[in-house]
Design a protein around this motif. Structure first.
Motif, short mmCIF file in Angstrom:
data_model
loop_
_atom_site.label_atom_id
_atom_site.label_comp_id
_atom_site.label_asym_id
_atom_site.label_seq_id
_atom_site.Cartn_x
_atom_site.Cartn_y
_atom_site.Cartn_z
N ASP A 135 -0.64 6.24 0.89
CA ASP A 135 0.44 6.17 1.20
C ASP A 135 0.84 6.83 2.69
N ARG A 136 1.82 6.81 3.09
CA ARG A 136 2.29 7.07 4.56
C ARG A 136 3.18 8.38 4.45
N GLY A 192 4.21 8.80 9.45
CA GLY A 192 3.41 7.64 9.58
C GLY A 192 2.15 7.95 9.47
N HIS A 193 1.58 9.15 9.06
CA HIS A 193 0.07 9.45 8.79
C HIS A 193 -0.21 9.02 7.34
N ARG A 194 -1.42 8.70 7.29
CA ARG A 194 -1.92 8.49 5.80
C ARG A 194 -2.31 9.49 5.18
N ARG A 240 -5.27 14.02 4.44
CA ARG A 240 -5.21 13.15 5.46
C ARG A 240 -6.60 12.54 5.61
#
Length: 124
Positions: free
Chosen positions: A29-30, A34-36, A2
């Motif tokens: 990526d996600r 929706g988190h990186r 993250r």
């Protein structure tokens, strides 16, 4: 990983990491939420970006040169244009001039320190 972990491991703020991604310097990526999600090699990429910023390059120039540089995951994917190489050489020359100016400034300060030390010793 993250974005918070990447920030902690590189010492670069989350805001800067988002900017790097927006400028195409860094990719993630996600997650389904929706988190990186950054790959492990992002640590080396962020360090490289920071080194290039410290060398005086802006994000646009960094975006041009990153694909030409060897990364943790292999060799360069493209060759730099002759114009880019010339611009980088000019930037290196500018830094060399700045180093020379700093060395001269240090020498002047050294002389001032010696002169001031002599006066203090003479007064004692």
């Amino acid at each position: 990983m993250r974005i918070g972990e990447l920030a902690a491991r590189t010492g670069v703020g989350e805001r800067s990491l988002r900017y790097y991604e927006q400028q195409g310097l860094l990719a993630s990526d996600r997650t389904p939420g929706g988190h990186r999600d950054f790959p492990e090699r992002a640590v080396d990429r962020v360090i490289r970006i920071q080194e290039l910023y410290a060398a005086g390059l802006n994000s646009s120039k960094i975006g041009q040169i990153l694909p030409c540089m060897r990364d943790e995951d292999g060799g360069p994917s493209v060759r730099a244009t002759p114009a880019l190489v010339a611009e980088l050489a000019a930037e290196r020359d500018r830094i060399d001039r700045m180093i020379g100016d700093l060395v001269r400034s240090r020498e002047v300060l050294d002389e001032a320190i010696v002169a001031a030390s002599g006066r203090i010793a003479a007064e004692a």
